[in-house]
Enzyme design. Structure first.
Site, mmCIF file in Angstrom:
data_model
loop_
_atom_site.group_PDB
_atom_site.id
_atom_site.type_symbol
_atom_site.label_atom_id
_atom_site.label_comp_id
_atom_site.label_asym_id
_atom_site.label_seq_id
_atom_site.Cartn_x
_atom_site.Cartn_y
_atom_site.Cartn_z
ATOM 1 C CB SER A 9 -0.910 0.004 1.225
ATOM 2 O OG SER A 9 -1.598 1.231 1.291
ATOM 3 C CG HIS A 34 -3.883 -1.343 -2.018
ATOM 4 N ND1 HIS A 34 -4.972 -2.050 -2.488
ATOM 5 C CD2 HIS A 34 -4.347 -0.538 -1.031
ATOM 6 C CE1 HIS A 34 -6.053 -1.694 -1.804
ATOM 7 N NE2 HIS A 34 -5.696 -0.771 -0.917
ATOM 8 C CG ASP A 36 -5.449 2.793 0.493
ATOM 9 O OD1 ASP A 36 -6.395 2.046 0.198
ATOM 10 O OD2 ASP A 36 -4.451 2.407 1.129
ATOM 11 C CG MET A 38 -8.182 7.664 1.991
ATOM 12 S SD MET A 38 -7.337 7.650 3.588
ATOM 13 C CE MET A 38 -6.626 6.004 3.530
ATOM 14 C CG HIS A 67 -9.407 0.774 -1.343
ATOM 15 N ND1 HIS A 67 -8.971 0.327 -0.115
ATOM 16 C CD2 HIS A 67 -10.749 0.942 -1.211
ATOM 17 C CE1 HIS A 67 -9.996 0.231 0.718
ATOM 18 N NE2 HIS A 67 -11.087 0.611 0.071
ATOM 19 C CG MET A 69 -10.853 4.095 1.151
ATOM 20 S SD MET A 69 -9.920 4.008 2.687
ATOM 21 C CE MET A 69 -8.693 2.810 2.228
ATOM 22 C CG MET A 138 -12.061 -1.846 4.446
ATOM 23 S SD MET A 138 -10.496 -1.491 3.619
ATOM 24 C CE MET A 138 -9.608 -0.584 4.907
ATOM 25 N N GLY A 143 -9.202 4.611 6.714
ATOM 26 C CA GLY A 143 -8.922 6.028 6.866
ATOM 27 C C GLY A 143 -7.505 6.338 7.300
ATOM 28 C CG PHE A 144 -6.228 7.527 10.161
ATOM 29 C CD1 PHE A 144 -5.502 8.691 9.971
ATOM 30 C CD2 PHE A 144 -7.571 7.623 10.465
ATOM 31 C CE1 PHE A 144 -6.111 9.937 10.094
ATOM 32 C CE2 PHE A 144 -8.198 8.866 10.586
ATOM 33 C CZ PHE A 144 -7.458 10.025 10.401
ATOM 34 N N GLY A 145 -3.444 4.565 8.154
ATOM 35 C CA GLY A 145 -2.542 3.416 8.139
ATOM 36 C C GLY A 145 -2.074 3.080 9.543
ATOM 37 N N GLY A 146 -1.439 1.914 9.680
ATOM 38 C CA GLY A 146 -0.784 1.549 10.934
ATOM 39 C C GLY A 146 -1.704 1.066 12.046
ATOM 40 C CG ASP A 176 -6.597 -2.291 2.628
ATOM 41 O OD1 ASP A 176 -5.553 -2.082 3.263
ATOM 42 O OD2 ASP A 176 -7.126 -1.427 1.902
ATOM 43 N N GLY A 177 -5.352 -4.065 5.698
ATOM 44 C CA GLY A 177 -5.234 -3.471 7.026
ATOM 45 C C GLY A 177 -4.602 -4.384 8.047
ATOM 46 N N GLY A 178 -3.483 -3.941 8.606
ATOM 47 C CA GLY A 178 -2.852 -4.694 9.698
ATOM 48 C C GLY A 178 -2.252 -6.025 9.292
ATOM 49 N N GLY A 198 0.958 -2.266 4.159
ATOM 50 C CA GLY A 198 1.465 -0.908 4.073
ATOM 51 C C GLY A 198 2.658 -0.689 4.975
ATOM 52 C CB SER A 199 2.814 0.225 8.594
ATOM 53 O OG SER A 199 1.782 1.167 8.499
#
Length: 219
Positions: A9, A34, A36, A38, A67, A69, A138, A143-146, A176-178, A198-199
């Site tokens: 991401s 990927h 994002d 927003m 993606h 959002m 999701m 809305g926010f990474g990490g 997507d996420g974590g 991502g992170s």
């Protein structure tokens, strides 16, 4: 060879060195970029818009997994096709007429994706699953990474896999996420096909190696 796709991401990339980070993804074992987008309305954050996506597309050699959002994504379908998106994902929660939106994405020459927020039930896709190329679940609040991973995601992946098989669809499941090396294998075993990271990738000292390891772990 691993069958699972990895989609780093770019929201977690270094925006001051975006070309460098896009080229790192090009040279890695990753499958997609990927991206994002927003709007600060659908999610409480603003990421980047068309000029940045255009800049990424000029350097990317792998498919752009965009993606959205955003509210009212239909307004921008042809724009993102022109910018080079290979996959365009809209949020179920932002679409009043999901079937029509999916048809419009495909008519513009892209694969059609649908994203679901953590609280949204996958059964809402029962009538459209055969028209969807990728479902993006999701696994954090968008809305926010990490953010940390929501554990209920595993059950959701399994339920979605059952629905896809029941309908005889060939839809891919994207998470997507974590996503990290700690949950990649369990997600793959639950039925995930694509992992967005991502992170975990971009904060690594050796991101190319991290992507390779993620692919191997997920199998």
């Amino acid at each position: 060879m691993s069958s699972i796709k990895i989609a780093p991401s770019l929201l977690a990339a270094d925006f001051g060195n975006l070309q460098r980070d896009v080229e790192m993804v090009n040279q890695s074992e990753a499958d997609w970029h990927h991206i994002d987008v927003m709007d600060g309305v659908f999610v409480p954050n603003i990421s980047y818009g068309m000029p940045v996506v255009k800049a990424i597309s000029q350097h990317a050699t792998k498919p752009l997994d965009v993606h959205l959002m955003i509210v009212d994504p239909d307004r921008y379908i042809t724009t993102f096709a022109e910018l080079g998106a290979a996959i365009l994902t809209v949020h179920l929660e932002a679409c009043t007429h999901l079937h029509r939106t999916l048809q419009a994405i495909k008519a513009a020459g892209m694969k059609a994706g649908v994203a679901l927020n953590p609280h949204t039930n996958i059964q809402l896709l029962e009538d459209t699953i055969s028209d969807i190329d990728v479902v993006c679940l999701m696994s954090v609040n968008p809305g926010f990474g990490g953010q940390s991973f929501i554990e209920n995601t595993y059950d959701k992946v399994k339920a979605l896999k059952e629905l896809i098989q029941k309908k005889g669809a060939s839809t891919l499941i994207e998470i997507d996420g974590g996503v990290t090396s700690k949950n990649a294998k369990a997600l793959s075993e639950a039925g995930a096909d694509v992992l967005v990271a991502g992170s975990f990738v971009f904060k690594s000292k050796t991101p190319v190696q991290t992507i390779s390891e993620l692919k191997q772990i997920a199998g």
